[in-house]
Scaffold this motif. Sequence first.
Motif, mmCIF file in Angstrom:
data_model
loop_
_atom_site.group_PDB
_atom_site.id
_atom_site.type_symbol
_atom_site.label_atom_id
_atom_site.label_comp_id
_atom_site.label_asym_id
_atom_site.label_seq_id
_atom_site.Cartn_x
_atom_site.Cartn_y
_atom_site.Cartn_z
ATOM 1 N N GLN A 95 -49.468 23.874 -8.763
ATOM 2 C CA GLN A 95 -50.892 23.907 -8.442
ATOM 3 C C GLN A 95 -51.135 24.948 -7.352
ATOM 4 O O GLN A 95 -50.506 24.927 -6.312
ATOM 5 N N VAL A 96 -52.053 25.855 -7.636
ATOM 6 C CA VAL A 96 -52.364 26.903 -6.679
ATOM 7 C C VAL A 96 -53.198 26.334 -5.534
ATOM 8 O O VAL A 96 -54.145 25.586 -5.738
ATOM 9 N N GLN A 97 -52.817 26.724 -4.329
ATOM 10 C CA GLN A 97 -53.559 26.279 -3.153
ATOM 11 C C GLN A 97 -53.652 27.423 -2.157
ATOM 12 O O GLN A 97 -52.668 28.112 -1.896
ATOM 13 N N ILE B 164 -57.763 43.434 -0.290
ATOM 14 C CA ILE B 164 -56.523 44.183 -0.133
ATOM 15 C C ILE B 164 -55.734 44.146 -1.425
ATOM 16 O O ILE B 164 -55.731 43.147 -2.142
ATOM 17 N N GLY B 165 -55.073 45.258 -1.712
ATOM 18 C CA GLY B 165 -54.342 45.376 -2.956
ATOM 19 C C GLY B 165 -52.928 44.868 -2.868
ATOM 20 O O GLY B 165 -52.493 44.277 -1.885
ATOM 21 N N TRP B 166 -52.186 45.143 -3.905
ATOM 22 C CA TRP B 166 -50.819 44.696 -4.051
ATOM 23 C C TRP B 166 -49.945 45.249 -2.947
ATOM 24 O O TRP B 166 -49.967 46.444 -2.654
ATOM 25 N N ARG B 167 -49.235 44.385 -2.298
ATOM 26 C CA ARG B 167 -48.333 44.759 -1.225
ATOM 27 C C ARG B 167 -49.015 45.598 -0.149
ATOM 28 O O ARG B 167 -48.410 46.492 0.436
ATOM 29 N N GLY B 168 -50.310 45.292 0.076
ATOM 30 C CA GLY B 168 -51.024 45.978 1.151
ATOM 31 C C GLY B 168 -51.540 47.345 0.790
ATOM 32 O O GLY B 168 -52.202 47.988 1.598
ATOM 33 N N GLY B 169 -51.285 47.791 -0.415
ATOM 34 C CA GLY B 169 -51.735 49.105 -0.798
ATOM 35 C C GLY B 169 -53.193 49.138 -1.172
ATOM 36 O O GLY B 169 -53.566 48.643 -2.218
ATOM 37 N N ALA C 56 -51.035 31.170 0.711
ATOM 38 C CA ALA C 56 -51.116 30.806 -0.701
ATOM 39 C C ALA C 56 -49.841 30.100 -1.128
ATOM 40 O O ALA C 56 -48.746 30.467 -0.710
ATOM 41 N N SER C 57 -49.983 29.110 -1.967
ATOM 42 C CA SER C 57 -48.828 28.399 -2.500
ATOM 43 C C SER C 57 -49.075 28.070 -3.958
ATOM 44 O O SER C 57 -50.204 28.120 -4.451
ATOM 45 N N GLY C 58 -48.020 27.758 -4.652
ATOM 46 C CA GLY C 58 -48.133 27.400 -6.062
ATOM 47 C C GLY C 58 -47.728 28.518 -6.999
ATOM 48 O O GLY C 58 -47.356 28.289 -8.138
ATOM 49 N N ARG C 59 -47.854 29.743 -6.521
ATOM 50 C CA ARG C 59 -47.418 30.908 -7.286
ATOM 51 C C ARG C 59 -47.476 32.107 -6.355
ATOM 52 O O ARG C 59 -48.107 32.043 -5.290
ATOM 53 N N THR C 60 -46.900 33.198 -6.764
ATOM 54 C CA THR C 60 -46.974 34.405 -5.969
ATOM 55 C C THR C 60 -48.182 35.234 -6.405
ATOM 56 O O THR C 60 -48.524 35.278 -7.585
ATOM 57 N N PHE C 61 -48.810 35.884 -5.433
ATOM 58 C CA PHE C 61 -49.975 36.710 -5.724
ATOM 59 C C PHE C 61 -49.722 38.169 -5.379
ATOM 60 O O PHE C 61 -50.655 38.923 -5.106
ATOM 61 N N ASN C 62 -48.473 38.557 -5.393
ATOM 62 C CA ASN C 62 -48.153 39.923 -5.007
ATOM 63 C C ASN C 62 -48.795 40.959 -5.912
ATOM 64 O O ASN C 62 -49.022 42.090 -5.492
ATOM 65 N N ASN C 63 -49.078 40.613 -7.154
ATOM 66 C CA ASN C 63 -49.649 41.560 -8.092
ATOM 67 C C ASN C 63 -51.155 41.390 -8.258
ATOM 68 O O ASN C 63 -51.723 41.856 -9.244
ATOM 69 N N LYS D 10 -44.495 36.275 2.666
ATOM 70 C CA LYS D 10 -45.010 34.977 3.057
ATOM 71 C C LYS D 10 -46.171 34.518 2.179
ATOM 72 O O LYS D 10 -46.717 33.439 2.393
ATOM 73 N N ASN D 11 -46.564 35.371 1.234
ATOM 74 C CA ASN D 11 -47.698 35.036 0.356
ATOM 75 C C ASN D 11 -48.931 34.708 1.195
ATOM 76 O O ASN D 11 -49.666 33.747 0.913
ATOM 77 N N THR D 12 -49.152 35.514 2.211
ATOM 78 C CA THR D 12 -50.214 35.253 3.186
ATOM 79 C C THR D 12 -51.037 36.513 3.396
ATOM 80 O O THR D 12 -50.499 37.621 3.442
ATOM 81 N N VAL D 13 -52.341 36.328 3.528
ATOM 82 C CA VAL D 13 -53.247 37.430 3.839
ATOM 83 C C VAL D 13 -53.947 37.109 5.156
ATOM 84 O O VAL D 13 -54.190 35.942 5.477
ATOM 85 N N TYR D 14 -54.248 38.156 5.913
ATOM 86 C CA TYR D 14 -54.834 37.990 7.238
ATOM 87 C C TYR D 14 -56.145 38.762 7.333
ATOM 88 O O TYR D 14 -56.369 39.727 6.604
ATOM 89 N N LEU D 15 -56.968 38.322 8.265
ATOM 90 C CA LEU D 15 -58.183 39.062 8.589
ATOM 91 C C LEU D 15 -58.305 39.105 10.107
ATOM 92 O O LEU D 15 -58.599 38.082 10.736
ATOM 93 N N GLN D 16 -58.032 40.273 10.672
ATOM 94 C CA GLN D 16 -58.185 40.475 12.099
ATOM 95 C C GLN D 16 -59.626 40.890 12.359
ATOM 96 O O GLN D 16 -60.086 41.902 11.811
ATOM 97 N N MET D 17 -60.300 40.126 13.197
ATOM 98 C CA MET D 17 -61.716 40.381 13.466
ATOM 99 C C MET D 17 -61.892 40.687 14.944
ATOM 100 O O MET D 17 -61.598 39.838 15.793
#
Length: 129
Positions: free
Chosen positions: A1-3, A51-56, A24-31, A76-83
Amino acid sequence: QVQLVESGGGLVQPGGSLRLSCAASGRTFNNFYMGWFRQAPGKEREFVAVIGWRGGGTFYADSVKGRFTISRDSAKNTVYLQMNNLKPENTAVYYCATDRQSYYTRAYYPMTMDEYEHWGQGTQVTVSS
Protein backbone atom coordinates in the motif's frame (compact mmCIF):
# COMPACT_ATOMS: atom_id res chain seq x y z
CA GLN A 1 0.00 0.00 0.00
CA VAL A 2 1.42 3.33 -1.07
CA GLN A 3 1.73 5.91 1.67
CA LEU A 4 3.08 9.45 1.64
CA VAL A 5 3.73 11.12 4.97
CA GLU A 6 4.56 14.81 5.20
CA SER A 7 6.27 16.40 8.17
CA GLY A 8 8.09 19.57 9.13
CA GLY A 9 5.24 22.04 9.17
CA GLY A 10 4.63 24.47 11.99
CA LEU A 11 4.37 28.08 13.04
CA VAL A 12 7.06 30.45 11.80
CA GLN A 13 7.49 34.20 11.75
CA PRO A 14 7.59 36.13 8.48
CA GLY A 15 11.03 35.87 6.97
CA GLY A 16 11.66 32.55 8.63
CA SER A 17 12.35 29.14 7.14
CA LEU A 18 10.94 25.64 7.27
CA ARG A 19 11.92 22.37 5.67
CA LEU A 20 9.14 19.98 4.77
CA SER A 21 9.73 16.29 4.21
CA CYS A 22 7.64 13.71 2.42
CA ALA A 23 8.48 10.08 3.02
CA ALA A 24 7.06 7.57 0.56
CA SER A 25 6.54 3.91 1.31
CA GLY A 26 4.94 0.95 -0.39
CA ARG A 27 6.92 1.27 -3.60
CA THR A 28 9.78 3.23 -5.06
CA PHE A 29 9.08 6.45 -6.93
CA ASN A 30 12.50 6.99 -8.42
CA ASN A 31 11.06 6.97 -11.94
CA PHE A 32 8.26 9.38 -11.17
CA TYR A 33 7.96 13.10 -10.73
CA MET A 34 7.10 14.14 -7.20
CA GLY A 35 5.42 17.43 -6.44
CA TRP A 36 4.34 19.75 -3.69
CA PHE A 37 0.99 21.51 -3.62
CA ARG A 38 -0.63 23.74 -1.03
CA GLN A 39 -4.13 24.75 -0.05
CA ALA A 40 -4.89 27.91 1.86
CA PRO A 41 -8.18 28.36 3.72
CA GLY A 42 -11.00 29.05 1.30
CA LYS A 43 -8.81 28.52 -1.74
CA GLU A 44 -8.20 25.76 -4.22
CA ARG A 45 -5.19 23.53 -3.96
CA GLU A 46 -2.35 24.93 -6.05
CA PHE A 47 0.91 23.74 -7.49
CA VAL A 48 4.11 24.74 -5.69
CA ALA A 49 7.03 22.72 -7.08
CA VAL A 50 7.95 19.50 -8.85
CA ILE A 51 11.10 17.45 -9.17
CA GLY A 52 12.11 14.83 -11.68
CA TRP A 53 13.74 11.45 -11.47
CA ARG A 54 16.73 11.37 -9.18
CA GLY A 55 16.54 15.13 -8.75
CA GLY A 56 16.99 15.86 -12.41
CA GLY A 57 14.87 18.84 -13.33
CA THR A 58 12.81 21.09 -11.12
CA PHE A 59 10.05 23.59 -11.73
CA TYR A 60 8.42 26.13 -9.42
CA ALA A 61 5.35 28.27 -9.24
CA ASP A 62 6.27 31.89 -9.88
CA SER A 63 5.15 32.87 -6.40
CA VAL A 64 7.82 30.73 -4.71
CA LYS A 65 10.64 30.88 -7.23
CA GLY A 66 13.87 31.97 -5.60
CA ARG A 67 12.61 31.26 -2.08
CA PHE A 68 11.62 27.57 -2.15
CA THR A 69 13.83 24.66 -3.16
CA ILE A 70 12.61 21.16 -3.89
CA SER A 71 14.98 18.20 -3.62
CA ARG A 72 14.81 14.46 -3.23
CA ASP A 73 16.79 11.61 -1.75
CA SER A 74 16.02 8.64 -3.96
CA ALA A 75 17.74 6.22 -1.61
CA LYS A 76 15.33 7.28 1.13
CA ASN A 77 12.32 7.63 -1.18
CA THR A 78 11.88 11.09 0.29
CA VAL A 79 11.27 14.52 -1.20
CA TYR A 80 11.92 17.82 0.56
CA LEU A 81 10.74 21.39 0.28
CA GLN A 82 13.04 24.01 1.75
CA MET A 83 11.09 27.21 2.27
CA ASN A 84 12.95 30.43 2.98
CA ASN A 85 11.82 34.01 3.51
CA LEU A 86 8.33 32.82 4.29
CA LYS A 87 5.43 35.24 3.99
CA PRO A 88 2.00 35.24 5.64
CA GLU A 89 0.44 34.39 2.27
CA ASN A 90 2.39 31.13 2.30
CA THR A 91 0.15 29.91 5.13
CA ALA A 92 -1.50 26.72 3.93
CA VAL A 93 -1.63 22.97 4.24
CA TYR A 94 1.20 21.58 2.14
CA TYR A 95 0.79 18.26 0.35
CA CYS A 96 3.21 16.05 -1.50
CA ALA A 97 2.11 13.82 -4.35
CA THR A 98 3.42 11.39 -6.94
CA ASP A 99 2.89 11.53 -10.68
CA ARG A 100 0.44 9.12 -12.29
CA GLN A 101 2.81 8.13 -15.05
CA SER A 102 6.44 7.30 -15.41
CA TYR A 103 9.02 10.03 -15.86
CA TYR A 104 9.97 8.45 -19.19
CA THR A 105 6.52 9.04 -20.65
CA ARG A 106 6.34 12.69 -19.61
CA ALA A 107 7.04 15.48 -22.09
CA TYR A 108 6.44 18.22 -19.54
CA TYR A 109 6.33 18.85 -15.80
CA PRO A 110 3.06 17.73 -14.20
CA MET A 111 1.48 20.72 -12.49
CA THR A 112 -2.21 19.93 -12.15
CA MET A 113 -3.82 17.88 -9.43
CA ASP A 114 -5.29 15.30 -11.77
CA GLU A 115 -1.81 14.44 -13.03
CA TYR A 116 -0.93 13.12 -9.59
CA GLU A 117 -2.03 9.81 -8.17
CA HIS A 118 -0.93 9.40 -4.57
CA TRP A 119 -1.24 12.14 -1.97
CA GLY A 120 -0.10 12.64 1.58
CA GLN A 121 -2.31 13.86 4.39
CA GLY A 122 -0.73 17.31 4.42
CA THR A 123 1.24 19.36 6.92
CA GLN A 124 0.16 22.77 8.19
CA VAL A 125 2.43 25.74 7.65
CA THR A 126 1.46 28.95 9.41
CA VAL A 127 3.42 32.15 8.85
CA SER A 128 2.51 34.75 11.41
CA SER A 129 4.08 37.19 13.82
